[in-house]
Design an enzyme around this catalytic site. Structure first.
Site, short mmCIF file in Angstrom:
data_model
loop_
_atom_site.label_atom_id
_atom_site.label_comp_id
_atom_site.label_asym_id
_atom_site.label_seq_id
_atom_site.Cartn_x
_atom_site.Cartn_y
_atom_site.Cartn_z
N CYS A 1 138.44 28.33 -2.88
CA CYS A 1 138.41 27.04 -4.07
C CYS A 1 138.06 25.92 -3.17
O CYS A 1 138.84 25.33 -2.49
CB CYS A 1 139.38 27.09 -4.74
SG CYS A 1 139.21 25.85 -6.11
N GLY B 1 126.99 25.24 -16.81
CA GLY B 1 126.78 24.87 -15.52
C GLY B 1 127.77 24.55 -14.78
O GLY B 1 128.00 24.01 -13.70
N HIS C 1 138.09 20.85 -13.86
CA HIS C 1 138.08 19.10 -13.37
C HIS C 1 137.47 18.53 -14.69
O HIS C 1 136.44 19.09 -15.36
CB HIS C 1 137.23 18.98 -12.26
CG HIS C 1 135.81 19.94 -12.11
ND1 HIS C 1 135.80 21.29 -11.96
CD2 HIS C 1 134.67 19.61 -12.24
CE1 HIS C 1 134.56 21.54 -11.97
NE2 HIS C 1 133.66 20.43 -12.48
N ASP D 1 132.06 12.28 -6.84
CA ASP D 1 131.20 13.50 -6.76
C ASP D 1 130.20 13.30 -5.71
O ASP D 1 129.94 12.35 -5.62
CB ASP D 1 130.55 13.64 -8.09
CG ASP D 1 130.05 15.21 -8.19
OD1 ASP D 1 130.43 15.85 -9.25
OD2 ASP D 1 129.21 15.34 -7.62
N THR E 1 129.90 25.04 -11.73
CA THR E 1 129.80 25.39 -10.44
C THR E 1 131.08 25.67 -9.62
O THR E 1 130.93 26.51 -8.83
CB THR E 1 128.80 24.47 -9.66
OG1 THR E 1 129.17 23.34 -9.81
CG2 THR E 1 127.27 24.64 -10.26
P1 AMP Z 1 130.78 21.64 -12.18
O1 AMP Z 1 129.08 21.87 -12.46
O2 AMP Z 1 131.33 20.97 -13.73
O3 AMP Z 1 131.43 22.68 -11.72
O4 AMP Z 1 130.97 20.40 -11.16
C1 AMP Z 1 131.28 20.59 -9.96
C2 AMP Z 1 131.02 19.23 -9.34
O5 AMP Z 1 131.61 19.01 -8.01
C3 AMP Z 1 129.31 18.99 -9.21
O6 AMP Z 1 129.20 17.74 -9.77
C4 AMP Z 1 129.23 18.83 -7.61
O7 AMP Z 1 128.35 17.76 -7.31
C5 AMP Z 1 130.84 18.42 -7.38
N1 AMP Z 1 131.36 18.72 -5.87
C6 AMP Z 1 131.07 20.29 -5.40
N2 AMP Z 1 131.62 20.02 -4.15
C7 AMP Z 1 132.08 18.85 -3.87
C8 AMP Z 1 132.54 18.05 -2.69
N3 AMP Z 1 132.90 18.78 -1.84
N4 AMP Z 1 133.07 16.86 -2.88
C9 AMP Z 1 132.89 16.18 -4.07
N5 AMP Z 1 132.15 16.91 -4.93
C10 AMP Z 1 131.73 17.92 -4.93
ZN ZN Z 2 141.25 25.57 -6.76
#
Ligand code: AMP
Ligand code: ZN
Length: 114
Positions: free
Chosen positions: A4, A93, A100, A30, A95
């Protein structure tokens, strides 16, 4: 959780631009901002999504919510306003499979979400 990415950020195995941290939550910018200011607030306990919450993990989400005004204030967007989003599952969406809260602000946001 081994694979994760947010657990890795929490455990400082990968870097992040931290805005706020205490024993229960971490907040960081982000990496792919969708607004002038875009931070995430992440409960340190690993829960995949809202669908997996139980009474105990809901407490950490509740705590994360209670910290939103303070974090928004530190970002200078408490009074101008901000949008909070939690994506759950495929159609939203999501990801990263670690629950969070997105905080978006810093300028007028589009009214339409889709
Ligand atoms: P979600 O699409 O709601 O799952 O949001 C995941 C968010 O995490 C996305 O907006 C990504 O740009 C952000 N994200 C992914 N990896 C990182 C990281 N290493 N540092 C900061 N943000 C991240
Ligand atoms: Zn986790």
């Amino acid at each position: 959780m081994q694979d994760c990415i947010f657990c890795k950020i929490i455990n400082k195995q990968i870097p992040s631009n931290i805005v706020y941290e205490d024993e229960k939550i971490i907040s960081f910018y982000d990496v792919n901002p969708m607004a002038d200011i875009h931070v995430l607030i992440v409960p340190k306990v690993h829960v995949e999504s809202i669908n997996e919450l139980n009474e105990s993990t809901l407490e950490s989400v509740k705590y994360a919510f209670s910290k939103i005004p303070e974090i928004a204030e530190s970002l200078g967007i408490k009074d101008s306003g901000y949008r909070t989003i939690i994506n759950t599952g495929k159609d939203a969406g999501q990801t990263v499979k670690h629950l969070h809260i997105h905080i978006l602000g810093g300028s007028k946001l589009p009214e339409k979400l889709v």
